[in-house]
Design an enzyme around this catalytic site. Sequence first.
Site: not given
Length: 309
Positions: A50, A82, A178-179, A212-214, A255-256
Site C-alpha cells: 500500500s 494496492d 476493509h479492517g 476487504g476479505a479477511s 488479506i491484510d
Amino acid sequence: MAIITTTEMFKKAYEGGYAVGAFNVNNMEIVQGITEAAKEENAPLILQVSAGARKYAKHEYLLKLVEAAMADTGLSFALHLDHGADFEICKSCIDGGFSSVMIDGSHFPFEENIALTKKVVEYAHSKGCVVEGELGQLAGVEDDVNVADHSYTDPGQVQEFVEKTNVDSLAIAIGTSHGAYKFKPGQKPQLRFDILEEVARRLPGFPIVLHGASSVIPEFVETVNKYGGKMPDAIGIPEDMLRQAAKGAVCKINIDSDLRLAMTASIREHFSTHPADFDPRQYLSPARAAIKEMVKRKIVNVLGCAGKA
Ligand code: G3H
Ligand code: 13P
Ligand code: ZN
C-alpha cells in the site's frame, strides 16, 4: 525466479475454480511468513504494497525483500501496488519494478474513473505491467479514510468499464469491507452473491477481485482480547463465503487484517507469558510463525490454491 504478472495466474485460477491470495507486506517478518507458507503449499502468490507500506518501509526495501524471498523459496511472485490513488504512484511502482498496480478510481464519477484507469492501463501495458481497476466502494477503514456504507457495484457498468479502459482485473463491492469491523454486532455476515454472479455473467472469464476479505479469524481476536487487547466487536467474512467466491469468478482475494491480527495476537500472548523478554527476535519469531500458519490455512481452506504454483 522473477517478479511475474498476474495474467497466467488468473487464467489458471479462473479455470481451476480457485483464487490467489494477495497479502499486504510491511516488513521482513511478514514477507517471510507469507512466502514460506506459499513455499510449503506450493501456492501462487501476490504480495501487495500500500502507499502506507511504501511510506513505512520504503519502496526499495520492500522490493529487495520480495526479491530475497523469491531467491529463498525458488518461487516467482507478483508484486502489486494496492489502492494506487493517482497516476503518479502507479507510474512510480511500474518504473520501480512492480508487475501490477491497482488504480483506485472508485470514488470518482464513472467517466472520470474510466479516464484515469485508461491512462494508467496505457502506461502499464507499454511497460509489460497489468492493472486492477475498481467499480463500487467498500465500507471500512482504508489509509485513514473511513467509509460508513457500501456502495455496491452496479453490474450494468462493468462491461463498458472494462471495454473502455482495457483493464486486466476488476475489484467489486459486494459487502466485504476493509479492517477488523466488517459487520455490526449482531448483524448476520452476508455478501451480495447476486451481484457477483451478474458481473461474472456480463464479463465471462474475466478475473474479479475481492478487497476487504479477511475473516478476522475469531481465535486471534479471542487471544488479543484475552491478553489485554480491546477488539470486542471485531468480525470478518466467513471462510465458507470466500471459498464460494473463489470457486467462481473471484481470482484475487485481498488479506491484510488477518496478518495484523495473527502478528498482534502472537506478540500479546508472548509478552504475557514472557514479561522479561526484550530481544525483538524472541517475539518476532513466533509472530512470523503465526503468520505462516495463518497463510497456509488460507491457501488450503479459503483460496483452494495449494499445489497450483
Ligand atoms: O486496503 C488497505 C490495506 O489494508 C492497507 O492498509 O494502507 O494501512 O497499509 P494500509
Ligand atoms: P482486509 O482489511 O479485510 O484484510 O482487506 C485488505 C485489503 O483489501 C487490502 O487492499
Ligand atoms: Zn483493499
